[in-house]
Write a protein that holds these residues in place. Structure first.
Motif, PDB file in Angstrom:
ATOM      1  N   ASP A  95      13.931   9.164 -54.685  1.00 51.75           N
ATOM      2  CA  ASP A  95      12.814   8.484 -54.526  1.00 51.75           C
ATOM      3  C   ASP A  95      12.070   9.097 -53.605  1.00 51.75           C
ATOM      4  OD1 ASP A  95      11.744   8.029 -56.293  1.00 51.75           O
ATOM      5  OD2 ASP A  95      11.327   5.578 -56.304  1.00 51.75           O
ATOM      6  N   PRO A  96      11.521  10.904 -53.128  1.00 52.00           N
ATOM      7  CA  PRO A  96      10.933  11.054 -51.987  1.00 52.00           C
ATOM      8  C   PRO A  96       9.829  10.793 -52.375  1.00 52.00           C
ATOM      9  CG  PRO A  96      12.659  12.423 -53.414  1.00 52.00           C
ATOM     10  CD  PRO A  96      13.367  12.021 -53.673  1.00 52.00           C
ATOM     11  N   LEU A  97       8.922  10.968 -53.825  1.00 48.90           N
ATOM     12  CA  LEU A  97       7.939  11.065 -54.416  1.00 48.90           C
ATOM     13  C   LEU A  97       7.260   9.833 -54.847  1.00 48.90           C
ATOM     14  CD1 LEU A  97       8.876  13.748 -57.480  1.00 48.90           C
ATOM     15  CD2 LEU A  97       7.881  14.446 -55.080  1.00 48.90           C
ATOM     16  N   TYR A  98       8.378   8.737 -54.580  1.00 53.31           N
ATOM     17  CA  TYR A  98       7.812   7.041 -54.570  1.00 53.31           C
ATOM     18  C   TYR A  98       6.659   6.451 -53.992  1.00 53.31           C
ATOM     19  CZ  TYR A  98       7.993   2.115 -54.537  1.00 53.31           C
ATOM     20  OH  TYR A  98       7.784   0.676 -54.178  1.00 53.31           O
ATOM     21  N   LEU A 151      16.136  17.873 -35.666  1.00 52.54           N
ATOM     22  CA  LEU A 151      15.011  17.202 -36.504  1.00 52.54           C
ATOM     23  C   LEU A 151      15.152  15.720 -35.457  1.00 52.54           C
ATOM     24  CD1 LEU A 151      14.787  15.918 -39.434  1.00 52.54           C
ATOM     25  CD2 LEU A 151      17.479  15.139 -39.388  1.00 52.54           C
ATOM     26  N   HIS A 152      16.111  16.015 -34.654  1.00 54.98           N
ATOM     27  CA  HIS A 152      16.275  15.092 -33.910  1.00 54.98           C
ATOM     28  C   HIS A 152      14.250  14.330 -32.825  1.00 54.98           C
ATOM     29  CE1 HIS A 152      20.198  12.666 -33.716  1.00 54.98           C
ATOM     30  NE2 HIS A 152      19.665  12.954 -34.631  1.00 54.98           N
ATOM     31  N   ALA A 153      14.231  16.379 -32.481  1.00 51.99           N
ATOM     32  CA  ALA A 153      12.954  16.806 -32.050  1.00 51.99           C
ATOM     33  C   ALA A 153      11.602  15.696 -32.758  1.00 51.99           C
ATOM     34  CB  ALA A 153      12.674  17.832 -31.387  1.00 51.99           C
ATOM     35  N   VAL A 154      11.587  16.630 -34.397  1.00 58.27           N
ATOM     36  CA  VAL A 154      10.477  15.829 -35.159  1.00 58.27           C
ATOM     37  C   VAL A 154      10.598  14.727 -34.852  1.00 58.27           C
ATOM     38  CG1 VAL A 154       9.633  16.069 -37.761  1.00 58.27           C
ATOM     39  CG2 VAL A 154      10.688  18.230 -36.303  1.00 58.27           C
ATOM     40  N   VAL A 155      12.058  13.350 -35.194  1.00 58.20           N
ATOM     41  CA  VAL A 155      11.265  12.217 -35.920  1.00 58.20           C
ATOM     42  C   VAL A 155      11.124  11.427 -34.238  1.00 58.20           C
ATOM     43  CG1 VAL A 155      13.061   9.701 -34.300  1.00 58.20           C
ATOM     44  CG2 VAL A 155      13.395  12.458 -36.625  1.00 58.20           C
ATOM     45  N   LYS A 156      10.870  12.166 -32.951  1.00 61.01           N
ATOM     46  CA  LYS A 156      10.793  12.008 -31.593  1.00 61.01           C
ATOM     47  C   LYS A 156       9.168  12.187 -31.908  1.00 61.01           C
ATOM     48  CE  LYS A 156      14.377  12.446 -28.519  1.00 61.01           C
ATOM     49  NZ  LYS A 156      15.453  13.866 -27.635  1.00 61.01           N
ATOM     50  N   ASN A 157       8.750  13.281 -32.395  1.00 61.82           N
ATOM     51  CA  ASN A 157       7.308  13.637 -32.209  1.00 61.82           C
ATOM     52  C   ASN A 157       6.468  12.824 -33.560  1.00 61.82           C
ATOM     53  OD1 ASN A 157       6.838  14.971 -29.512  1.00 61.82           O
ATOM     54  ND2 ASN A 157       9.085  15.761 -30.687  1.00 61.82           N
ATOM     55  N   CYS A 158       7.557  11.975 -34.248  1.00 58.23           N
ATOM     56  CA  CYS A 158       6.555  11.277 -35.053  1.00 58.23           C
ATOM     57  C   CYS A 158       6.297  10.181 -34.819  1.00 58.23           C
ATOM     58  CB  CYS A 158       7.206  11.627 -36.595  1.00 58.23           C
ATOM     59  SG  CYS A 158       8.763  10.916 -36.404  1.00 58.23           S
ATOM     60  N   PHE A 159       4.953   9.765 -36.335  1.00 63.54           N
ATOM     61  CA  PHE A 159       4.282   8.416 -35.461  1.00 63.54           C
ATOM     62  C   PHE A 159       5.881   7.073 -36.075  1.00 63.54           C
ATOM     63  CE2 PHE A 159       2.040   4.606 -37.288  1.00 63.54           C
ATOM     64  CZ  PHE A 159       1.756   4.245 -36.405  1.00 63.54           C
ATOM     65  N   ALA A 160       5.963   7.353 -37.369  1.00 66.60           N
ATOM     66  CA  ALA A 160       7.237   6.450 -38.464  1.00 66.60           C
ATOM     67  C   ALA A 160       8.192   7.257 -38.767  1.00 66.60           C
ATOM     68  CB  ALA A 160       6.636   5.300 -38.531  1.00 66.60           C
ATOM     69  N   VAL A 161       9.647   6.608 -39.181  1.00 64.18           N
ATOM     70  CA  VAL A 161      10.584   6.535 -39.867  1.00 64.18           C
ATOM     71  C   VAL A 161       9.982   6.388 -41.521  1.00 64.18           C
ATOM     72  CG1 VAL A 161      12.981   7.966 -40.430  1.00 64.18           C
ATOM     73  CG2 VAL A 161      11.913   8.507 -38.623  1.00 64.18           C
ATOM     74  N   VAL A 162      10.533   7.048 -42.557  1.00 65.86           N
ATOM     75  CA  VAL A 162      10.575   6.041 -43.501  1.00 65.86           C
ATOM     76  C   VAL A 162      11.610   6.446 -44.206  1.00 65.86           C
ATOM     77  CG1 VAL A 162       8.955   6.066 -45.928  1.00 65.86           C
ATOM     78  CG2 VAL A 162       7.850   6.737 -43.648  1.00 65.86           C
ATOM     79  N   ASN A 163      12.034   5.132 -44.865  1.00 68.41           N
ATOM     80  CA  ASN A 163      12.907   5.426 -46.375  1.00 68.41           C
ATOM     81  C   ASN A 163      12.370   4.809 -47.289  1.00 68.41           C
ATOM     82  OD1 ASN A 163      15.166   3.939 -47.721  1.00 68.41           O
ATOM     83  ND2 ASN A 163      16.467   5.338 -46.666  1.00 68.41           N
ATOM     84  N   SER A 164      12.053   5.294 -48.453  1.00 65.19           N
ATOM     85  CA  SER A 164      11.905   4.909 -49.961  1.00 65.19           C
ATOM     86  C   SER A 164      13.029   4.812 -51.196  1.00 65.19           C
ATOM     87  CB  SER A 164      10.787   5.894 -50.372  1.00 65.19           C
ATOM     88  OG  SER A 164      11.419   7.733 -50.895  1.00 65.19           O
ATOM     89  N   SER A 165      14.469   4.828 -50.893  1.00 67.39           N
ATOM     90  CA  SER A 165      15.209   5.199 -51.066  1.00 67.39           C
ATOM     91  C   SER A 165      15.347   3.938 -52.619  1.00 67.39           C
ATOM     92  CB  SER A 165      16.530   5.415 -50.194  1.00 67.39           C
ATOM     93  OG  SER A 165      16.377   6.256 -49.488  1.00 67.39           O
ATOM     94  N   VAL A 166      16.172   4.330 -53.674  1.00 72.29           N
ATOM     95  CA  VAL A 166      16.249   3.513 -54.488  1.00 72.29           C
ATOM     96  C   VAL A 166      17.437   2.980 -54.462  1.00 72.29           C
ATOM     97  CG1 VAL A 166      17.300   2.695 -57.022  1.00 72.29           C
ATOM     98  CG2 VAL A 166      15.131   4.697 -56.648  1.00 72.29           C
ATOM     99  N   SER A 167      18.293   3.380 -53.978  1.00 73.08           N
ATOM    100  CA  SER A 167      19.947   2.512 -53.310  1.00 73.08           C
ATOM    101  C   SER A 167      20.008   2.651 -51.810  1.00 73.08           C
ATOM    102  CB  SER A 167      20.986   2.898 -54.578  1.00 73.08           C
ATOM    103  OG  SER A 167      22.201   2.452 -53.661  1.00 73.08           O
ATOM    104  N   GLU A 168      20.707   2.221 -51.118  1.00 73.72           N
ATOM    105  CA  GLU A 168      20.962   2.766 -49.517  1.00 73.72           C
ATOM    106  C   GLU A 168      22.667   1.990 -49.121  1.00 73.72           C
ATOM    107  OE1 GLU A 168      20.988   5.552 -47.553  1.00 73.72           O
ATOM    108  OE2 GLU A 168      18.891   5.307 -48.013  1.00 73.72           O
ATOM    109  N   GLY A 169      23.669   2.462 -48.270  1.00 70.48           N
ATOM    110  CA  GLY A 169      24.117   2.284 -47.981  1.00 70.48           C
ATOM    111  C   GLY A 169      23.990   1.679 -46.828  1.00 70.48           C
ATOM    112  N   MET A 170      24.244   2.586 -45.406  1.00 71.13           N
ATOM    113  CA  MET A 170      23.441   2.201 -44.692  1.00 71.13           C
ATOM    114  C   MET A 170      23.040   3.448 -43.608  1.00 71.13           C
ATOM    115  SD  MET A 170      25.716   0.538 -40.995  1.00 71.13           S
ATOM    116  CE  MET A 170      25.595  -1.147 -41.670  1.00 71.13           C
TER     117      MET A 170
END
Length: 262
Positions: A95-98, A151-170
């Protein structure tokens, strides 16, 4: 990248010819180049408004005096940006458009916030839908799949990581963000709630509007951000330790080897 390109475009002049040539070079590399005549503008504030209206990510000027003077007072620095990073394959369950519409509205109020969606194009049909939506959304960007180190470099330099999934395991993205000491905002679904404790190891939202509210809190409350980062790091290192996982699998194999020998 979507670029604003300022140049002197008087017909039959060297500047105009050069501007068209430079634009062709940029567009050949896959960028969108919005070419404007520098003589049509009188102040940096007009250019700032144009950048927002055209949803541009950067601006270039061909003529130092005519174009460059209009960019001098505009503030385009990444140090002033707050990037919210949504890591997911482009498929409906993620659900990336959520959050796109709500985030776009927020960006128009606060131009320093951006939502960046990063991940592989898993579902071709849905990917076209995502690209079309993002293309029209101010403050939202889409980038493709990248190597894990990048990707890890991008994560380190972002303000926050977002998850908008409808369903997720771990969610590996959530755990990796915690390990990299980055705050997490996750949709309040069972899989995410099993990992993220609200206001302790992260923030949980149940609607796009609640996401914006919580994101604003995170921006305005450094103490909350720090607490979430510290607790998230401790959680993942206590319950999802990479070294503990390695030891467990190695111990399992040793037991299997011992059984085989008996």
């Amino acid at each position: 990248m979507r670029l604003l390109f300022l140049a002197v475009l008087r017909p039959h002049t060297g500047n105009a010819v050069t501007a068209q040539r430079v634009r062709a070079h940029l567009e050949a590399a896959g960028h969108v180049c919005v070419l404007k005549d520098a003589f049509d503008f009188e102040s940096p504030s007009e250019i700032a408004n144009l950048i927002l209206a055209e949803n541009c990510e950067a601006a270039l000027a061909l003529h130092l005096y005519r174009g460059g003077r209009l960019l001098q007072e505009i503030n385009h620095s990444a140090d002033n940006l707050h990037i919210f990073l949504l890591i997911c394959g482009l498929r409906q369950v993620k659900d990336p458009l959520y959050l796109v519409d709500a985030f776009s509205e927020w960006h128009q109020e606060e131009p320093s916030v951006y939502l960046v969606i990063a991940g592989p194009e898993v579902d071709p049909v849905f990917t076209r839908e995502v690209k079309a939506k993002v293309r029209r959304a101010a403050g939202v960007r889409l980038i493709g799949e990248m190597p894990q180190e990048d990707l890890h470099a991008v994560v380190k330099n972002c303000f926050a990581v977002v998850n908008s999934s409808v369903s997720e395991g771990m969610s590996a993205a959530i755990l990796e963000a915690m390990d990299l000491e980055v705050p997490v905002l996750a949709r309040n679904i069972p899989g995410n709630a099993a990992v993220v404790k609200h206001e302790v190891t992260g923030l949980l939202f149940s609607s796009p509007q609640e996401f914006v509210h919580l994101a604003k809190r995170l921006l305005s409350e450094p103490a909350l951000e720090k607490e979430i980062v510290v607790n998230g790091r401790e959680y993942v290192r206590t319950y999802h330790s990479w070294q503990a996982e390695r030891d467990a699998y190695q111990q399992l194999i040793r037991k299997l080897e011992g059984s085989a020998e008996d």
